[in-house]
Enzyme design. Structure first.
Site, short mmCIF file in Angstrom:
data_model
loop_
_atom_site.label_atom_id
_atom_site.label_comp_id
_atom_site.label_asym_id
_atom_site.label_seq_id
_atom_site.Cartn_x
_atom_site.Cartn_y
_atom_site.Cartn_z
N TYR A 8 0.88 -1.18 0.00
CA TYR A 8 0.00 0.00 0.00
C TYR A 8 0.91 1.22 0.00
O TYR A 8 2.13 1.11 -0.02
CB TYR A 8 -0.93 -0.02 1.23
CG TYR A 8 -2.04 1.02 1.19
CD1 TYR A 8 -2.94 1.06 0.10
CD2 TYR A 8 -2.20 1.95 2.21
CE1 TYR A 8 -3.95 2.01 0.06
CE2 TYR A 8 -3.22 2.90 2.18
CZ TYR A 8 -4.09 2.93 1.10
OH TYR A 8 -5.09 3.87 1.06
N ARG A 14 -6.72 2.89 3.13
CA ARG A 14 -7.38 1.60 2.96
C ARG A 14 -6.53 0.41 3.40
O ARG A 14 -6.97 -0.74 3.31
CB ARG A 14 -7.78 1.41 1.49
CG ARG A 14 -8.84 2.36 1.01
CD ARG A 14 -9.42 1.95 -0.32
NE ARG A 14 -10.60 2.73 -0.66
CZ ARG A 14 -11.79 2.53 -0.09
NH1 ARG A 14 -11.97 1.57 0.78
NH2 ARG A 14 -12.80 3.30 -0.43
N TRP A 104 -10.37 11.73 -2.83
CA TRP A 104 -9.03 11.71 -2.21
C TRP A 104 -7.94 12.21 -3.14
O TRP A 104 -6.98 12.83 -2.69
CB TRP A 104 -8.69 10.29 -1.76
CG TRP A 104 -9.63 9.78 -0.71
CD1 TRP A 104 -10.66 8.90 -0.90
CD2 TRP A 104 -9.66 10.13 0.69
NE1 TRP A 104 -11.32 8.69 0.29
CE2 TRP A 104 -10.73 9.42 1.27
CE3 TRP A 104 -8.88 10.96 1.50
CZ2 TRP A 104 -11.05 9.52 2.63
CZ3 TRP A 104 -9.20 11.07 2.84
CH2 TRP A 104 -10.27 10.35 3.40
C1 KDV Z 1 -6.13 8.56 0.35
C2 KDV Z 1 -7.07 7.90 1.24
C3 KDV Z 1 -8.80 6.76 2.96
C4 KDV Z 1 -9.69 6.19 3.87
C5 KDV Z 1 -10.70 5.39 3.41
C6 KDV Z 1 -9.99 5.72 1.16
C7 KDV Z 1 -8.95 6.53 1.59
C8 KDV Z 1 -8.06 7.12 0.71
N1 KDV Z 1 -5.40 9.07 -0.38
C9 KDV Z 1 -6.95 8.10 2.58
N2 KDV Z 1 -7.79 7.54 3.44
C10 KDV Z 1 -10.85 5.16 2.07
#
Ligand code: KDV
Length: 199
Positions: A8, A14, A104
């Site tokens: 990741y 995620r 995001w």
């Molecule tokens: C980024 C990011 C998240 C939390 C849940 C998707 C996400 C994406 N860049 C950061 N936190 C789902």
């Protein structure tokens, strides 16, 4: 025990629900965090072109929630009956649907700010109200023991609270649930030692 390699970005994002499950079960894994700059080169080499992936003895699993559900089943955190498991999945999906609404990777900062602000101000309260009423006066979201739905609430609310401090102030029971998760010794140890990132 299989060899586990999680790939990741250097974010909670995620990947964090998966890291929580490894931490809680004390299963060893490789926590491989790639640089954004390396992503365009790596993306075409991954079966579905998205992160996180978890390699299990060389088998590539994708989709964070499928990975988390697999680990949760292995370690007894998926729910104690098929019905409880469905309730766990439904709560996780409800929280995840909301997290997935955030743009995001939006590059226009004004557009991004406005959308984040709208979601946190106008959409989050409904979600919090509904999760709070689902929790009621129970100790855990589903059944009589902790499940990965409780972990997911903690993981996601940590990011929501970073984005909007005070967001959960009107929901003391949801805050207490978050504290119960964070008080689990293995989770406390992980959140203490993990790389510090904003998201
Ligand atoms: C980024 C990011 C998240 C939390 C849940 C998707 C996400 C994406 N860049 C950061 N936190 C789902």
């Amino acid at each position: 025990m299989p060899h586990y390699k999680l790939t990741y970005f250097n974010l909670r994002g995620r990947g964090e629900i998966i890291r929580y499950l490894f931490a809680y079960s004390n299963i060893k894994y490789e926590d491989h965090r790639i640089e954004r700059a390396d992503w365009p080169r790596i993306k075409p080499t991954i079966p579905f072109g998205k992160l996180p992936i978890l390699e299990v003895d060389g088998v590539i699993l994708h989709q964070s929630l499928a990975i988390a559900r697999y680990l949760a089943k292995e370690i007894g955190l998926a729910g104690q009956t098929p019905l409880d498991q469905a309730l766990v999945d439904a709560i996780v999906d409800t929280i995840d649907d909301f997290m997935s609404m955030f743009p995001w990777t939006e590059e226009n900062e004004d557009v991004k700010q406005q959308k984040f602000n709208d979601l946190l101000t106008n959409t989050a309260p409904e979600l919090l109200r509904d999760v709070d009423s689902f929790l009621g006066n129970k100790k855990w979201l589903v059944g009589k023991s902790v499940t990965w739905a409780d972990f997911y609430w903690d993981v996601c609310s940590t990011t929501l609270l970073f984005l909007k401090p005070g967001l959960v102030d009107n929901y003391p029971k949801l805050l207490a649930l978050k504290e119960r998760v964070q008080a689990l010794p293995a989770i406390a140890a992980w959140t203490e030692q993990r790389p510090k990132t904003t998201l």
